[in-house]
Design a protein around this motif. Structure first.
Motif, mmCIF file in Angstrom:
data_model
loop_
_atom_site.group_PDB
_atom_site.id
_atom_site.type_symbol
_atom_site.label_atom_id
_atom_site.label_comp_id
_atom_site.label_asym_id
_atom_site.label_seq_id
_atom_site.Cartn_x
_atom_site.Cartn_y
_atom_site.Cartn_z
ATOM 1 N N TRP A 1 0.847 -1.093 0.046
ATOM 2 C CA TRP A 1 -0.146 0.225 0.113
ATOM 3 C C TRP A 1 0.974 1.317 0.122
ATOM 4 N N GLN B 1 -6.483 2.228 -2.379
ATOM 5 C CA GLN B 1 -7.533 1.789 -3.268
ATOM 6 C C GLN B 1 -7.661 3.056 -3.986
ATOM 7 N N LYS C 1 -4.702 1.593 3.421
ATOM 8 C CA LYS C 1 -5.662 0.675 2.680
ATOM 9 C C LYS C 1 -6.423 1.494 1.542
ATOM 10 N N LEU D 1 -7.884 3.337 -8.164
ATOM 11 C CA LEU D 1 -9.243 3.495 -8.919
ATOM 12 C C LEU D 1 -9.514 4.609 -9.047
#
Length: 119
Positions: A61, A101, A97, A105
């Protein structure tokens, strides 16, 4: 004295261990002594790697966030550590985390977050 036939309990214990190691290759699934050794080794590895997995994901991450942040600000030197410092300073508690993401994304959202913090 009458003869006592042992073996039921011992056989039950061995078959339970055999079921655990049935997918292992060669003697590791056939010979009783190596079966017990391999079961202990497998359980030790599983226990160790459960903790290891947490570390590995955290590293992944961090590297993802760092790559996206450095890609955005090529003019001004801006890195993961400065982003996290500014996040904590502003009391925006987003964990790594979620930030990773967002970085994968929706990069523009992460860029907006970093620009808001810099102001």
């Amino acid at each position: 004295m009458t003869r006592i036939k042992r073996g039921y309990i011992a056989r039950k214990r061995r078959t339970k261990i055999r079921l655990f190691t049935s997918s292992f290759r060669g003697a590791h699934s056939r010979l009783t002594r190596t079966i017990t050794q391999q079961k202990i080794k497998a359980l030790v590895s599983a226990h160790r790697d459960r903790d290891r997995k947490k570390r590995d994901f955290r590293r992944l991450w961090i590297s993802r966030i760092n790559a996206v942040i450095r890609e955005n600000n090529k003019k001004v030197y801006y890195s993961y550590s400065r982003l996290m410092y500014n996040l904590y300073k502003r009391q925006l508690l987003l964990n790594r985390k979620i930030l990773a993401q967002i970085a994968i994304l929706n990069r523009n959202c992460l860029y907006m977050i970093s620009n808001e913090i810099l102001k």
